[in-house]
Structures are given as structure tokens and as C-alpha cells.
Design a protein around this motif. Structure first.
Motif, short mmCIF file in Angstrom:
data_model
loop_
_atom_site.label_atom_id
_atom_site.label_comp_id
_atom_site.label_asym_id
_atom_site.label_seq_id
_atom_site.Cartn_x
_atom_site.Cartn_y
_atom_site.Cartn_z
N ASN A 34 0.82 -1.21 0.00
CA ASN A 34 0.00 0.00 0.00
C ASN A 34 0.85 1.26 0.00
OD1 ASN A 34 -2.45 -1.35 -0.05
ND2 ASN A 34 -2.65 -1.38 2.17
N THR A 35 1.93 1.27 0.77
CA THR A 35 2.75 2.48 0.87
C THR A 35 3.68 2.68 -0.32
OG1 THR A 35 4.41 1.34 2.19
CG2 THR A 35 2.70 2.53 3.40
N THR A 36 4.10 1.60 -0.95
CA THR A 36 5.03 1.73 -2.08
C THR A 36 4.36 1.64 -3.43
OG1 THR A 36 5.51 -0.64 -2.16
CG2 THR A 36 6.93 0.72 -0.75
N GLY A 37 3.11 1.18 -3.47
CA GLY A 37 2.41 1.03 -4.74
C GLY A 37 2.75 -0.28 -5.44
N LEU A 38 3.49 -1.15 -4.78
CA LEU A 38 3.84 -2.45 -5.35
C LEU A 38 2.61 -3.34 -5.35
CD1 LEU A 38 6.27 -4.25 -6.29
CD2 LEU A 38 6.41 -5.02 -3.92
N GLU A 39 2.38 -4.03 -6.45
CA GLU A 39 1.23 -4.92 -6.52
C GLU A 39 1.50 -6.17 -5.68
OE1 GLU A 39 -0.29 -5.75 -10.38
OE2 GLU A 39 0.17 -3.72 -11.10
N VAL A 40 0.46 -6.67 -5.04
CA VAL A 40 0.59 -7.84 -4.16
C VAL A 40 1.10 -9.04 -4.95
CG1 VAL A 40 -0.66 -9.42 -2.65
CG2 VAL A 40 -1.18 -6.98 -2.59
N GLU A 41 0.69 -9.17 -6.19
CA GLU A 41 1.14 -10.29 -7.02
C GLU A 41 2.65 -10.25 -7.24
OE1 GLU A 41 -1.40 -8.26 -7.87
OE2 GLU A 41 -3.10 -9.61 -7.59
N ILE A 42 3.19 -9.05 -7.38
CA ILE A 42 4.64 -8.89 -7.54
C ILE A 42 5.34 -9.17 -6.21
CG2 ILE A 42 6.49 -7.29 -8.17
CD1 ILE A 42 4.65 -8.09 -10.51
N ALA A 43 4.75 -8.69 -5.12
CA ALA A 43 5.33 -8.93 -3.79
C ALA A 43 5.42 -10.42 -3.51
CB ALA A 43 4.51 -8.23 -2.72
N ALA A 44 4.45 -11.19 -3.99
CA ALA A 44 4.46 -12.64 -3.76
C ALA A 44 5.70 -13.28 -4.36
CB ALA A 44 3.20 -13.27 -4.34
N THR A 45 6.22 -12.73 -5.44
CA THR A 45 7.42 -13.30 -6.05
C THR A 45 8.68 -12.93 -5.26
OG1 THR A 45 7.82 -11.41 -7.53
CG2 THR A 45 6.38 -13.18 -8.34
N LEU A 46 8.57 -11.95 -4.37
CA LEU A 46 9.72 -11.49 -3.58
C LEU A 46 9.83 -12.18 -2.23
CD1 LEU A 46 9.43 -7.67 -4.29
CD2 LEU A 46 11.08 -9.26 -5.29
N VAL A 47 8.83 -12.96 -1.86
CA VAL A 47 8.82 -13.63 -0.56
C VAL A 47 9.80 -14.80 -0.60
CG1 VAL A 47 7.42 -14.91 1.09
CG2 VAL A 47 6.47 -12.92 -0.07
N ASN A 48 10.80 -14.74 0.29
CA ASN A 48 11.79 -15.83 0.35
C ASN A 48 11.33 -16.90 1.35
OD1 ASN A 48 12.37 -14.77 2.89
ND2 ASN A 48 14.27 -13.81 2.26
N ASN A 49 12.11 -17.96 1.47
CA ASN A 49 11.73 -19.08 2.34
C ASN A 49 11.58 -18.67 3.80
OD1 ASN A 49 11.56 -20.92 0.27
ND2 ASN A 49 13.68 -21.59 0.47
N SER A 50 12.45 -17.78 4.25
CA SER A 50 12.37 -17.32 5.63
C SER A 50 11.04 -16.62 5.91
CB SER A 50 13.54 -16.39 5.93
OG SER A 50 13.44 -15.86 7.22
N LEU A 51 10.65 -15.73 5.01
CA LEU A 51 9.37 -15.04 5.18
C LEU A 51 8.20 -16.01 5.07
CD1 LEU A 51 9.70 -11.63 3.30
CD2 LEU A 51 9.47 -12.02 5.74
N LYS A 52 8.29 -16.98 4.17
CA LYS A 52 7.23 -17.98 4.03
C LYS A 52 7.01 -18.71 5.34
CE LYS A 52 7.70 -18.90 -0.88
NZ LYS A 52 8.11 -19.85 -1.91
N GLU A 53 8.10 -19.10 5.99
CA GLU A 53 8.00 -19.81 7.27
C GLU A 53 7.37 -18.93 8.33
OE1 GLU A 53 11.95 -21.14 8.19
OE2 GLU A 53 11.97 -22.57 6.53
N LYS A 54 7.74 -17.66 8.35
CA LYS A 54 7.18 -16.74 9.36
C LYS A 54 5.71 -16.47 9.10
CE LYS A 54 11.67 -14.80 10.33
NZ LYS A 54 12.58 -13.69 10.17
N ILE A 55 5.33 -16.37 7.84
CA ILE A 55 3.91 -16.18 7.50
C ILE A 55 3.12 -17.42 7.92
CG2 ILE A 55 2.28 -15.99 5.58
CD1 ILE A 55 4.47 -14.29 4.16
N GLU A 56 3.69 -18.59 7.68
CA GLU A 56 3.03 -19.84 8.07
C GLU A 56 2.85 -19.91 9.59
OE1 GLU A 56 3.47 -24.67 7.57
OE2 GLU A 56 4.97 -23.36 6.66
N MET A 57 3.88 -19.53 10.34
CA MET A 57 3.80 -19.53 11.81
C MET A 57 2.71 -18.57 12.29
SD MET A 57 6.00 -21.64 12.99
CE MET A 57 7.34 -21.51 14.13
N ASP A 58 2.67 -17.36 11.69
CA ASP A 58 1.62 -16.40 12.05
C ASP A 58 0.24 -16.98 11.78
OD1 ASP A 58 3.24 -14.36 12.98
OD2 ASP A 58 3.17 -13.19 11.12
N ALA A 59 0.08 -17.60 10.61
CA ALA A 59 -1.22 -18.17 10.24
C ALA A 59 -1.62 -19.27 11.22
CB ALA A 59 -1.17 -18.70 8.82
#
Length: 73
Positions: A34-59
């Protein structure tokens, strides 16, 4: 295709948002978009394994995903 450096910089930005606020990792990514104007679909390609694990833990912590067996450390 995102480079490792772009993924690393994205992860650093998300970690900073999470540490400065009470956002979950998912919320931090949406806020970053929202703050940078980056599309969520593009951000999804930038998520590395570390962030994926942290998102999974949050979920799992918010009962959005079934909990997996974790050691208590």
C-alpha cells in the motif's frame, strides 16, 4: 524473476515493519504494498523461504492454518 538481492531487501523491509508495529508478516506485506504502490502479485514473487516460514507460523498462531508439531524452543 526476482533476484536474491531484491528478495533480501524486501525481507529486510518487511522485518522492519513487523518490528516497528504489531503487524503480522502478512499484514506487513500488504502495508508495504500500500505504501510503495507495489502490486501484491509482484510482492508474492519477492517472498523468500524465511518469510514464508514466518507467515506460516503467524497463520498457525491465528488459527488460519492447522498447527503442525513444533518443538518448544
Amino acid at each position: 524473476m526476482a533476484t536474491k538481492e531484491e528478495m533480501r531487501e524486501f525481507a529486510k523491509a518487511i522485518e522492519k515493519i513487523v518490528s516497528d508495529t504489531d503487524y503480522t508478516y502478512y499484514e506487513a506485506i500488504v502495508e508495504y504494498c500500500n505504501t510503495t504502490g507495489l502490486e501484491v502479485e509482484i510482492a508474492a514473487t519477492l517472498v523468500n523461504n524465511s518469510l514464508k516460514e514466518k507467515i506460516e507460523m503467524d497463520a498457525q498462531d491465528h488459527n488460519l492454518l492447522p498447527k503442525s508439531a513444533r518443538l518448544p524452543f
